[in-house]
Design an enzyme around this catalytic site. Structure first.
Site, short mmCIF file in Angstrom:
data_model
loop_
_atom_site.label_atom_id
_atom_site.label_comp_id
_atom_site.label_asym_id
_atom_site.label_seq_id
_atom_site.Cartn_x
_atom_site.Cartn_y
_atom_site.Cartn_z
N ASP A 274 0.87 -1.16 0.00
CA ASP A 274 0.00 0.00 0.00
C ASP A 274 0.92 1.22 0.00
OD1 ASP A 274 -2.25 1.60 0.03
OD2 ASP A 274 -3.20 0.55 1.69
N GLU A 622 -16.99 10.19 5.39
CA GLU A 622 -16.35 8.89 5.63
C GLU A 622 -15.48 8.53 4.43
OE1 GLU A 622 -19.03 5.59 5.96
OE2 GLU A 622 -20.26 6.21 4.26
#
Length: 878
Positions: A274, A622
């Site tokens: 990542d 979010e």
């Protein structure tokens, strides 16, 4: 003599051609020969690289190697629900959690296929324009996100397929097959299963967090979807997660990377970290002293790409220091070039059928039709008391209220592309009812507050040095330094760019900055609010004094400053902005704050025949590691799953009108709405429905589409139902282990028609470790055609071992006309009836298993009404 000369010339020609094949100075090598195997070509190519060249290829932005005619390539691309972040207009499908609510593998497969086509068109266009080495132009997509949505507070749960391992695995497999295609030689595009593994928040802690999970939970919950995609779907790539697992960073985990992924599952594809995860080894997890040690360990564990940083550049030093061998680096580089060869990047376009994909597929009619289909399929009808829905089309007036009613950002979700047209709920309703019905709209609230900034047009009050407008200076760096690429006057500051899109001149939208300067002349004495909204960082100065500082990178959203004004006085306004990567945007708006009087609003809309409140939350609140300064939200996660109280208070006022109120909820995660569940007659969950969300919502509200979406997550009643967010044990989590009563259960969803189940057929003589066939008859007993999502659950409760309360092991979405019956058949695989022991091993045991088949999870009510058919599967030893 002439024949001899001809033969001589042919021999000379053949010799010259053969010589050219092996002469390095002519750049004609075996790896360029399409008739050779990919393995042979890759081995030849890598053998010609220097150590420094190999290491450079292990960064996400791999540079060109001119001496070998190897073009540059950036591995970083996204296709979560349509091609993301490209500068070109593309089709945007519903957010992943919404697609999961369709419970339809066929639709998801088609969506991935269409997205791969659009990705090919983008790549082909980029090659044609000389942009193939740019980010978000490649064919390696870091999707799907198959993490388990174990806790509804996680902001990135919207990117997943929900909380269930089986549903996630089946949908993920359909996505991979659709995206990668079925050509025996070439990948259509390369999928990547992420984030491996045991990763699901909290977002603010992800760079330092050490996830602890038992072997049972690891193999029962966190790994099944990854195993399905790696072993069976043959996914091309895997992304390892930021967090640590059992004290080792995931990208350097003995258990996850070496023992399971590479050894047990025999994964031969590529692994990317990542982005910035390798830096976490030595900067945050503190498990390694420096970049060289971290990089060497990551590569040894099988992490082939360092995304986002240049930590892997230290691999040259690591080889010299004996931390890793060049042969180990060769393994990673060969994996990477194997993917590029499988994508056809080193073969003539005429040999690769996908290379012929035309630009016309972008937003083509079939793609637009499919995103509407999936938006419709995703909508979940949660409540419909006294058949308030569907609405009649002969209404005289309808009120559309709420913060998501006309919010184009919400319907697009995150990790999204930009389509040519977006239909919000308000627009969808307007399009549906036409001019004959009066549509009244008021935003009324923000998501969390009853006070709104009412914008005003102040552009005529902007001028600088005798010229109207705002001076804009654009810099080809993030520091506002040097000479601007261009300086020009603009009427306003109102910009949105996809990464790589042209900003000005030939300057692209990443790693750039801008300064906007103007003099604002006040028309009156009083107060005016200036709102600045930007991504990544910005500052706002008034008369040389900094009033807003949001310069630290991450999605800051909007901030405002109230300026006390004196009529006729001039104020120097400066907005400074930079963008690093991802989407870019900067806006400067002005207006005045106004508190909404809910009683007055209710009085204004009481003449409406129906009131549609479109609320919930939004990807503005979010998402991934984002800065949010709103109550109930933290760093992209949620601190409470309750619907923000301001929305409940407004709905109370609307209900007091006596008119039917329909609550259309947009969200990427489960929302607790106890008052609404008790008092609002109709509730519809529309998720973040993509570019056609508004059309789909209107189709459901007015009965032109019969809803059949199902919840891929449990909707709990309150925060008290949730364990500690940081606890990765599955006890009392998700429908599989939750012992309480949810507001709406996983798999739940209503319809405008009814269905019954009977003739459940379970074999009498089934053996352990064998395939079991189960069938059931489903009948549409209502008055409307529609889809039904048939769900099969297994429950095996024995005190001798741990097991879920029940577990989904089969689902099919079918269409039934009014009065029609269909026989639905399921094939249970051996692993579906196996048990997971405490040590994580799988075991096939004899015994009784309860089989329940219905349109939702079984309970007393569904059994009594024949909405569930139930029986016992008795497994015997082989």
């Amino acid at each position: 003599m002439k024949n001899f000369l001809k033969l001589f010339l042919v021999v000379i020609l053949i010799s010259t051609v053969s010589f050219n094949v092996i002469r390095e100075e002519d750049n004609d090598y075996p790896f360029q020969n399409p008739s050779l195997s990919i393995e042979a070509r890759v081995n030849d190519l890598v053998s010609r690289l220097t150590l420094e060249e190999k290491v450079a290829q292990m960064l996400n932005s791999a540079p060109a190697i001119p001496r070998l005619n190897i073009p540059s390539y950036d591995w970083w691309n996204e296709v979560l629900h349509g091609v993301a972040r490209t500068p070109y207009k593309v089709t945007v499908f519903p957010q992943a959690i919404g697609m999961a609510a369709t419970f339809d593998t066929t639709s998801l497969h088609q969506m991935a296929d269409y997205s791969a086509l659009e990705g090919r068109a983008v790549y082909n266009k980029a090659v044609k324009e000389g942009k193939s080495g740019q980010r978000y132009m490649g064919l390696t997509y870091w999707t799907p996100n198959i993490n388990i949505f174990r806790d509804p507070r996680w902001g990135r749960g919207q990117e997943t397929y929900g909380e269930d391992p089986y549903l996630t695995a089946m949908l993920g497999r359909a996505f991979v097959h659709g995206l990668q295609g079925n050509d025996p030689k070439y990948l259509k595009a390369a999928a990547c299963a992420k984030h491996y593994a045991v990763h699901s928040g909290p977002e603010p802690l992800r760079h330092v967090f050490d996830a602890q999970a038992s072997d049972y939970d690891l193999w029962d919950t966190y790994l099944p979807a990854f195993e399905e995609l790696v072993v069976n779907a043959k996914v091309a790539g895997v992304m390892c997660a930021y967090n640590a697992f059992r004290k080792q960073p995931c990208c350097g985990s003995d258990v996850l990377m070496q023992d399971i992924l590479r050894n047990q599952w025999q994964f031969t594809g590529y692994v990317t970290s990542d982005c910035w995860a390798i830096d976490d080894f030595f900067k945050n997890h503190k498990t390694h002293p420096d970049a060289a040690s971290a990089s060497a360990d990551a590569v040894i564990h099988g992490t082939d790409i360092d995304c986002g940083t240049d930590a892997y550049k230290s691999l040259v030093q690591a080889v010299k220091e004996g931390k890793i061998t060049e042969r180990q680096i060769d393994v990673s580089v060969k994996r990477l070039f194997t993917i590029r060869f499988r994508l056809g990047m080193f073969d003539p376009a005429t040999m690769v059928k996908y290379a012929q994909t035309p630009e016309s597929v972008l937003e083509s009619e079939p793609h637009r039709a499919h995103t509407l289909k999936m938006a419709r399929q995703s909508i979940v009808l949660l409540k419909n008391q006294k058949n308030v829905l569907p609405l009649k089309k002969n209404l005289k007036e309808i009120a559309v209220i709420g913060p998501n009613a006309d919010n184009a950002i919400a319907v697009l979700g995150n990790y999204n592309g930009i389509p040519s047209k977006i239909v919000t709920a308000l627009q969808g309703i307007k399009d549906k009812v036409g001019d004959k019905v009066k549509v009244v709209y008021e935003r009324a609230t923000t998501f969390t507050k009853d006070t709104l900034l009412v914008y005003a047009d102040v552009t005529k009050q902007y001028s600088l040095e005798g010229q109207p407008g705002i001076r804009a200076e654009y810099f080809n760096n993030k520091e506002l330094s040097g000479t601007p690429v261009i300086t020009r006057m603009e009427t306003s500051v109102d910009h949105d760019w996809q990464e790589g899109e042209i900003v000005v001149s030939d300057m692209k939208a990443y790693n750039f900055s801008a300064r906007y300067t103007t003099d604002f002349t006040a028309n009156e004495t009083g107060e005016i609010a200036f709102e600045v909204e930007g991504d990544d960082g910005y500052r706002f100065l008034v008369d040389g004094k900094e009033q807003i500082n949001a310069w630290t990178r991450n999605r800051w959203g909007a901030r405002n400053y109230k300026l006390q004004t004196e009529k006729g006085k001039t104020y120097r306004l400066v907005v400074e902005y930079y963008q690093a990567e991802g989407k870019a945007g900067i806006k400067l708006r002005a207006g005045n704050f106004k508190k909404t009087d809910f009683k007055a609003l209710a009085n204004r809309v009481k003449s409406a025949d129906a009131i549609v409140f479109v609320g919930g939350i939004s990807p503005q609140l979010e998402g991934e590691e984002m800065k949010v300064n709103e109550p109930g939200f933290n760093g992209g996660d949620r601190t409470s799953i309750l619907l923000p109280s301001v929305q409940t208070e407004l709905m109370k006022a609307l209900k007091a009108t006596g008119k039917p109120v329909i609550f259309v909820m947009m969200t990427g995660s489960a929302i607790a709405a106890p008052w609404e569940a008790e008092n609002i007659p109709a509730i519809v969950n529309a998720w973040y429905g993509g570019q056609s969300a508004g059309t789909a919502i209107a189709d459901v509200l007015f009965g032109d589409y019969n809803p059949a979406g199902r919840l891929p997550v449990t909707f709990y009643k309150s925060d008290k139902d949730l364990p500690d967010f940081n606890d990765y044990t599955m006890d009392n989590r998700t429908y599989r282990y939750f012992k309480g009563t949810p507001q709406w259960a996983f798999g739940y969803g209503l319809s405008y028609t009814t269905f019954q189940y009977d003739q459940l057929n379970i074999p009498a003589n089934a053996k352990v470790n064998s395939t079991v066939t189960v069938s059931v008859r489903v009948t549409n007993t209502g008055k409307m055609d529609g889809d039904e999502v048939v769900q099969l659950y297994l429950s095996r409760q024995q005190p001798s071992f741990k097991a879920p309360l029940r577990a989904l092991k089969g689902f099919k979405r079918i269409f039934l006309k009014q009065g029609e019956s269909k026989l639905v058949t399921f094939e249970l695989r051996p692993q579906d009836t196996a048990v997971i022991l405490e040590d994580g091993t799988e075991k096939y045991l004899p015994g009784a298993i309860t089989v329940s088949v219905g349109g939702s999870q079984p309970d007393a009510a569904t059994r009594a009404s024949k909405k569930t058919a139930e029986g016992v599967l008795q497994l015997a030893e082989q």
